[in-house]
Design a protein around this motif. Structure first.
Motif, PDB file in Angstrom:
ATOM      1  N   TRP A   1      34.900  44.646  43.548  1.00 56.05           N
ATOM      2  CA  TRP A   1      34.046  44.460  42.379  1.00 56.05           C
ATOM      3  C   TRP A   1      34.872  44.534  41.095  1.00 56.05           C
ATOM      4  O   TRP A   1      34.598  43.820  40.139  1.00 56.05           O
ATOM      5  N   ASP A   2      35.886  45.396  41.082  1.00 59.71           N
ATOM      6  CA  ASP A   2      36.767  45.470  39.916  1.00 59.71           C
ATOM      7  C   ASP A   2      37.575  44.186  39.745  1.00 59.71           C
ATOM      8  O   ASP A   2      37.869  43.784  38.621  1.00 59.71           O
ATOM      9  N   LEU A   3      37.943  43.541  40.851  1.00 61.03           N
ATOM     10  CA  LEU A   3      38.644  42.256  40.762  1.00 61.03           C
ATOM     11  C   LEU A   3      37.737  41.146  40.238  1.00 61.03           C
ATOM     12  O   LEU A   3      38.175  40.269  39.508  1.00 61.03           O
TER      13      LEU A   3
ATOM     14  N   SER B   1      35.387  42.479  34.982  1.00 63.18           N
ATOM     15  CA  SER B   1      36.211  43.365  34.163  1.00 63.18           C
ATOM     16  C   SER B   1      35.374  44.388  33.398  1.00 63.18           C
ATOM     17  O   SER B   1      35.923  45.300  32.799  1.00 63.18           O
ATOM     18  N   THR B   2      34.056  44.223  33.410  1.00 62.07           N
ATOM     19  CA  THR B   2      33.156  45.129  32.715  1.00 62.07           C
ATOM     20  C   THR B   2      31.935  45.405  33.584  1.00 62.07           C
ATOM     21  O   THR B   2      31.664  44.678  34.531  1.00 62.07           O
ATOM     22  N   PHE B   3      31.210  46.443  33.247  1.00 61.78           N
ATOM     23  CA  PHE B   3      30.037  46.830  34.021  1.00 61.78           C
ATOM     24  C   PHE B   3      28.795  46.022  33.631  1.00 61.78           C
ATOM     25  O   PHE B   3      27.812  45.997  34.364  1.00 61.78           O
ATOM     26  N   VAL B   4      28.845  45.340  32.496  1.00 63.20           N
ATOM     27  CA  VAL B   4      27.669  44.633  31.981  1.00 63.20           C
ATOM     28  C   VAL B   4      27.261  43.477  32.891  1.00 63.20           C
ATOM     29  O   VAL B   4      26.079  43.325  33.222  1.00 63.20           O
TER      30      VAL B   4
ATOM     31  N   ALA C   1      35.049  35.206  43.987  1.00 66.15           N
ATOM     32  CA  ALA C   1      35.821  35.346  42.750  1.00 66.15           C
ATOM     33  C   ALA C   1      37.247  35.854  42.922  1.00 66.15           C
ATOM     34  O   ALA C   1      38.132  35.391  42.209  1.00 66.15           O
ATOM     35  N   PRO C   2      37.540  36.798  43.811  1.00 60.66           N
ATOM     36  CA  PRO C   2      38.926  37.268  43.898  1.00 60.66           C
ATOM     37  C   PRO C   2      39.938  36.163  44.230  1.00 60.66           C
ATOM     38  O   PRO C   2      41.106  36.272  43.883  1.00 60.66           O
ATOM     39  N   ASN C   3      39.498  35.084  44.861  1.00 60.27           N
ATOM     40  CA  ASN C   3      40.397  33.959  45.163  1.00 60.27           C
ATOM     41  C   ASN C   3      40.180  32.797  44.199  1.00 60.27           C
ATOM     42  O   ASN C   3      40.600  31.683  44.481  1.00 60.27           O
ATOM     43  N   ASP C   4      39.522  33.015  43.086  1.00 58.45           N
ATOM     44  CA  ASP C   4      39.140  32.005  42.100  1.00 58.45           C
ATOM     45  C   ASP C   4      38.060  31.083  42.670  1.00 58.45           C
ATOM     46  O   ASP C   4      38.032  30.799  43.859  1.00 58.45           O
TER      47      ASP C   4
END
Length: 99
Positions: free
Chosen positions: A28-30, A33-36, A56-59
């Motif tokens: 989730w951090d990858l 970048s924010t909690f919003v 998303a981690p692999n684009d």
């Protein structure tokens, strides 16, 4: 039975977000970048949020766009399905004018 299916359709992705967020916080951090954004996704577009975390981690490229669009369609369908299913309960909605 219909209420049970509607409840599951609305709650299942939100429960999955909580469980997956607790199980793999690094993923989730990858993705965010924010909690919003995850919070807004949890409230408004839970299936899309889950799909974005998956790709998303692999684009987001190629076939990933198909999965993202499919998730948006599923989110929109979950909101509009209740209105369509209950259209006969709304007075004057969907009925033809008297002749």
């Amino acid at each position: 039975m219909c209420c049970l299916m509607t409840t599951m359709a609305l709650l299942a992705p939100r429960v999955a977000i909580i469980v997956w967020g607790l199980a793999q916080p690094a993923r989730w951090d990858l993705a965010f970048s924010t909690f919003v954004w995850p919070l807004l996704g949890f409230v408004f577009l839970p299936w899309t949020t889950l799909m974005y975390v998956a790709v998303a981690p692999n684009d987001v490229t190629g076939i990933d766009w198909f999965w993202m669009v499919l998730a948006v369609v599923v989110d929109l369908a979950s909101y509009s399905g209740g209105a369509y299913g209950n259209r006969d309960r709304i007075r004057g909605y969907g009925s033809a004018a008297p002749a």
